[in-house]
Design an enzyme around this catalytic site. Sequence first.
Site, PDB file in Angstrom:
ATOM      1  CG  HIS A  51      -2.824   9.371   0.212  1.00 49.92           C
ATOM      2  ND1 HIS A  51      -3.761  10.179   0.743  1.00 49.92           N
ATOM      3  CD2 HIS A  51      -3.729   8.195   0.237  1.00 49.92           C
ATOM      4  CE1 HIS A  51      -4.880   9.593   1.504  1.00 49.92           C
ATOM      5  NE2 HIS A  51      -4.969   8.355   0.953  1.00 49.92           N
ATOM      6  CG  ASP A  66      -2.896   6.878  -3.261  1.00 55.57           C
ATOM      7  OD1 ASP A  66      -3.826   6.444  -3.247  1.00 55.57           O
ATOM      8  OD2 ASP A  66      -1.998   6.540  -2.365  1.00 55.57           O
ATOM      9  CG  ASP A  75       0.361   1.200   5.480  1.00 56.66           C
ATOM     10  OD1 ASP A  75       0.356   1.423   4.025  1.00 56.66           O
ATOM     11  OD2 ASP A  75       0.023   1.468   6.358  1.00 56.66           O
ATOM     12  CE  LYS A 121      -6.060   8.886  -2.397  1.00 58.83           C
ATOM     13  NZ  LYS A 121      -7.207   8.028  -1.604  1.00 58.83           N
ATOM     14  CD  GLU A 166      -7.199   5.447  -3.749  1.00 57.92           C
ATOM     15  OE1 GLU A 166      -6.389   4.766  -3.121  1.00 57.92           O
ATOM     16  OE2 GLU A 166      -8.041   6.278  -3.341  1.00 57.92           O
ATOM     17  CG  HIS A 196      -1.850   1.046   1.394  1.00 54.13           C
ATOM     18  ND1 HIS A 196      -1.801   1.886   2.423  1.00 54.13           N
ATOM     19  CD2 HIS A 196      -2.849   1.366   0.646  1.00 54.13           C
ATOM     20  CE1 HIS A 196      -2.707   2.860   2.258  1.00 54.13           C
ATOM     21  NE2 HIS A 196      -3.471   2.704   1.236  1.00 54.13           N
ATOM     22  NE  ARG A 197      -1.575   5.810   1.682  1.00 54.11           N
ATOM     23  CZ  ARG A 197      -2.113   6.489   2.562  1.00 54.11           C
ATOM     24  NH1 ARG A 197      -1.496   7.295   3.250  1.00 54.11           N
ATOM     25  NH2 ARG A 197      -3.428   6.524   3.131  1.00 54.11           N
ATOM     26  CD  GLU A 236      -3.175   2.414  -2.925  1.00 55.03           C
ATOM     27  OE1 GLU A 236      -4.162   3.037  -2.984  1.00 55.03           O
ATOM     28  OE2 GLU A 236      -2.080   2.577  -2.501  1.00 55.03           O
TER      29      GLU A 236
HETATM   30  O1  G3P Z   1      -6.739   1.644  -2.623  1.00 54.21           O
HETATM   31  C1  G3P Z   1      -6.686   1.222  -1.089  1.00 54.21           C
HETATM   32  C2  G3P Z   1      -6.492   2.424  -0.248  1.00 54.21           C
HETATM   33  O2  G3P Z   1      -5.293   3.143  -0.903  1.00 54.21           O
HETATM   34  C3  G3P Z   1      -7.647   3.323  -0.298  1.00 54.21           C
HETATM   35  O3  G3P Z   1      -7.569   4.376   0.820  1.00 54.21           O
HETATM   36  O4  G3P Z   1      -6.774   6.705   1.503  1.00 54.21           O
HETATM   37  O5  G3P Z   1      -5.195   4.890   1.432  1.00 54.21           O
HETATM   38  O6  G3P Z   1      -5.887   5.933  -0.464  1.00 54.21           O
HETATM   39  P1  G3P Z   1      -6.112   5.466   0.711  1.00 54.21           P
HETATM   40 MG    MG Z   2      -4.778   4.522  -2.102  1.00 51.18          MG
END
Ligand code: G3P
Ligand code: MG
Length: 244
Positions: free
Chosen positions: A49, A36, A229, A111, A109, A7-8, A34
């Site tokens: 993000h 953003d 994470d 945003k 993702e 994640h990120r 993943e």
């Molecule tokens: O894509 C999953 C997750 O990243 C969504 O929430 O705020 O971490 O981008 P956020």
């Molecule tokens: Mg995200």
Amino acid sequence: MTKIFAHRGSAGTHPENTMIAFYEAERVGADGIELDVQLSKDGQIVVIHDETIDRTTDGTGWVKDFTYRELQQFNAVYKFADQYDVCRIPLLEEVLAWICSTTLLLNIELKNSLIAYETLEQKVIDMIRHYGLEDRIILSSFNHNSMALCRSLAPNIETALLYMESLYDPWKYVRVMRADGLHPYHRTVTEPFVRQARHYQIAIRPFTINQEPLMEKMFQYGVDAIFTDYPRNAKNIRENKKTP
Ligand code: G3P
Ligand code: MG
């Protein structure tokens, strides 16, 4: 087997949404990443993000108000300044160019809930096509209109709907949206829900799964992927488990 998406990037151990966090994800054996994206003032797709640079860099202001060149001046080392020196906000293009040399999957993702970024969908799709990565990418957003647009612009790139609260009749909604997957907040995910998703052939990828008992639960439910994470911890747990 449940896939592990960093994640990120490996955001628990490295500055989120930076190249070193992405390299780390690959190093520890994540299945995917993943990240953003937002648009800079000069229309470049940048990986960050928040809509502002305040939280994750040493600057302040809206991403949309800086050119990419200006954004490069800020240090995105975030809370890891004691471990890393200078990290730049990457372009999506840098990530795609690098992803080509790996076997990683990538969830982009968009945003675009707070700021519409009119041309974001087309630009992202053009770039994916340029690198021939259509088969390895999942587009997602909390903005479901944007996902409907992506579906019509690029029927061969997977789309997934992000959401926080449980949906009424999600299977009908997914069909109407012509989406391929759901990316739910983990609290809404139950075992029967995952079973039904399998029946309807809808991919379920909950976020953000950082606690080990929660990882175990999601692996046991047999979700398609988790966003975490801590991809290294998730891998250790997955490897000691029998997963469906
Ligand atoms: O894509 C999953 C997750 O990243 C969504 O929430 O705020 O971490 O981008 P956020
Ligand atoms: Mg995200």
